[in-house]
Design a protein around this motif. Sequence first.
Motif, PDB file in Angstrom:
ATOM      1  N   ILE A  22       0.816  -1.218   0.000  1.00 57.10           N
ATOM      2  CA  ILE A  22       0.000   0.000   0.000  1.00 57.10           C
ATOM      3  C   ILE A  22       0.850   1.268   0.000  1.00 57.10           C
ATOM      4  O   ILE A  22       0.307   2.366  -0.016  1.00 57.10           O
ATOM      5  N   GLY A  23       2.166   1.112   0.000  1.00 58.12           N
ATOM      6  CA  GLY A  23       3.033   2.272  -0.175  1.00 58.12           C
ATOM      7  C   GLY A  23       3.961   2.606   0.962  1.00 58.12           C
ATOM      8  O   GLY A  23       4.725   3.558   0.867  1.00 58.12           O
ATOM      9  N   HIS A  24       3.936   1.869   2.035  1.00 56.60           N
ATOM     10  CA  HIS A  24       4.822   2.151   3.171  1.00 56.60           C
ATOM     11  C   HIS A  24       6.131   1.382   3.005  1.00 56.60           C
ATOM     12  O   HIS A  24       6.393   0.400   3.692  1.00 56.60           O
ATOM     13  N   ILE A  25       6.968   1.880   2.090  1.00 56.76           N
ATOM     14  CA  ILE A  25       8.216   1.170   1.824  1.00 56.76           C
ATOM     15  C   ILE A  25       9.306   1.515   2.839  1.00 56.76           C
ATOM     16  O   ILE A  25      10.429   1.044   2.722  1.00 56.76           O
ATOM     17  N   GLU A  26       8.964   2.290   3.843  1.00 54.72           N
ATOM     18  CA  GLU A  26       9.944   2.648   4.874  1.00 54.72           C
ATOM     19  C   GLU A  26      10.387   1.424   5.676  1.00 54.72           C
ATOM     20  O   GLU A  26      11.437   1.464   6.322  1.00 54.72           O
ATOM     21  N   VAL A  27       9.598   0.366   5.664  1.00 52.55           N
ATOM     22  CA  VAL A  27       9.954  -0.827   6.435  1.00 52.55           C
ATOM     23  C   VAL A  27      11.026  -1.656   5.734  1.00 52.55           C
ATOM     24  O   VAL A  27      11.574  -2.579   6.325  1.00 52.55           O
ATOM     25  N   ILE A  28      11.344  -1.297   4.491  1.00 54.98           N
ATOM     26  CA  ILE A  28      12.413  -1.967   3.753  1.00 54.98           C
ATOM     27  C   ILE A  28      13.716  -1.240   4.078  1.00 54.98           C
ATOM     28  O   ILE A  28      13.749  -0.024   4.232  1.00 54.98           O
ATOM     29  N   HIS A  29      14.810  -2.000   4.172  1.00 55.71           N
ATOM     30  CA  HIS A  29      16.111  -1.395   4.465  1.00 55.71           C
ATOM     31  C   HIS A  29      16.404  -0.250   3.503  1.00 55.71           C
ATOM     32  O   HIS A  29      16.073  -0.320   2.322  1.00 55.71           O
ATOM     33  N   SER A  30      17.052   0.775   4.000  1.00 51.11           N
ATOM     34  CA  SER A  30      17.305   1.973   3.188  1.00 51.11           C
ATOM     35  C   SER A  30      18.189   1.667   1.979  1.00 51.11           C
ATOM     36  O   SER A  30      17.996   2.252   0.920  1.00 51.11           O
ATOM     37  N   TYR A  31      19.146   0.752   2.106  1.00 51.78           N
ATOM     38  CA  TYR A  31      20.003   0.462   0.962  1.00 51.78           C
ATOM     39  C   TYR A  31      19.256  -0.334  -0.105  1.00 51.78           C
ATOM     40  O   TYR A  31      19.679  -0.366  -1.252  1.00 51.78           O
ATOM     41  N   ASN A  32      18.155  -0.982   0.241  1.00 50.38           N
ATOM     42  CA  ASN A  32      17.359  -1.697  -0.750  1.00 50.38           C
ATOM     43  C   ASN A  32      16.372  -0.790  -1.465  1.00 50.38           C
ATOM     44  O   ASN A  32      15.750  -1.195  -2.432  1.00 50.38           O
ATOM     45  N   ARG A  33      16.212   0.426  -0.993  1.00 52.53           N
ATOM     46  CA  ARG A  33      15.322   1.383  -1.653  1.00 52.53           C
ATOM     47  C   ARG A  33      16.033   2.707  -1.912  1.00 52.53           C
ATOM     48  O   ARG A  33      15.409   3.745  -2.048  1.00 52.53           O
ATOM     49  N   GLY A  49       5.855  -5.827  -2.205  1.00 51.66           N
ATOM     50  CA  GLY A  49       4.806  -6.237  -1.268  1.00 51.66           C
ATOM     51  C   GLY A  49       4.091  -7.493  -1.723  1.00 51.66           C
ATOM     52  O   GLY A  49       3.765  -8.370  -0.917  1.00 51.66           O
ATOM     53  N   SER A  50       3.845  -7.598  -3.021  1.00 56.70           N
ATOM     54  CA  SER A  50       3.217  -8.808  -3.550  1.00 56.70           C
ATOM     55  C   SER A  50       4.112 -10.025  -3.346  1.00 56.70           C
ATOM     56  O   SER A  50       3.632 -11.119  -3.047  1.00 56.70           O
ATOM     57  N   GLY A  51       5.405  -9.833  -3.506  1.00 55.54           N
ATOM     58  CA  GLY A  51       6.342 -10.933  -3.258  1.00 55.54           C
ATOM     59  C   GLY A  51       6.292 -11.406  -1.818  1.00 55.54           C
ATOM     60  O   GLY A  51       6.257 -12.612  -1.544  1.00 55.54           O
ATOM     61  N   CYS A  52       6.274 -10.475  -0.881  1.00 51.95           N
ATOM     62  CA  CYS A  52       6.161 -10.834   0.537  1.00 51.95           C
ATOM     63  C   CYS A  52       4.825 -11.506   0.831  1.00 51.95           C
ATOM     64  O   CYS A  52       4.761 -12.480   1.594  1.00 51.95           O
TER      65      CYS A  52
END
Length: 100
Positions: A22-33, A49-52
């Motif tokens: 839904i757009g909260h990509i902050e939970v992904i490590h900073s180097y991955n985004r 998110g679909s992969g997870c």
Amino acid sequence: MENYVLIFLGLVIAVLGIVIAIGHIEVIHSYNRSRITEETRKPYGKTVGSGCLVMGIGIIIDGIISLFIESFPPVSVIIGLVLGLVLILYGQFKYNKGIF
């Protein structure tokens, strides 16, 4: 008991996938985004998110089936992990231009 742990773990991963989608990509490590722009934020979040979510659903299905069948091979976990990892890597390479 281990079946309930699988179901719980699958639920946690699935909910994390929904949060990312839904757009909260902050939970992904900073180097991955690190190279994600505002324009690519939504499609990146949906893909990863679909992969997870696929991984979580595969684990949940295995946990539920294992409740009823004692020696069930972890087919759904393997399929879910492979498909989920493919989606996550696709999102990483397409929108982040690499894993790191």
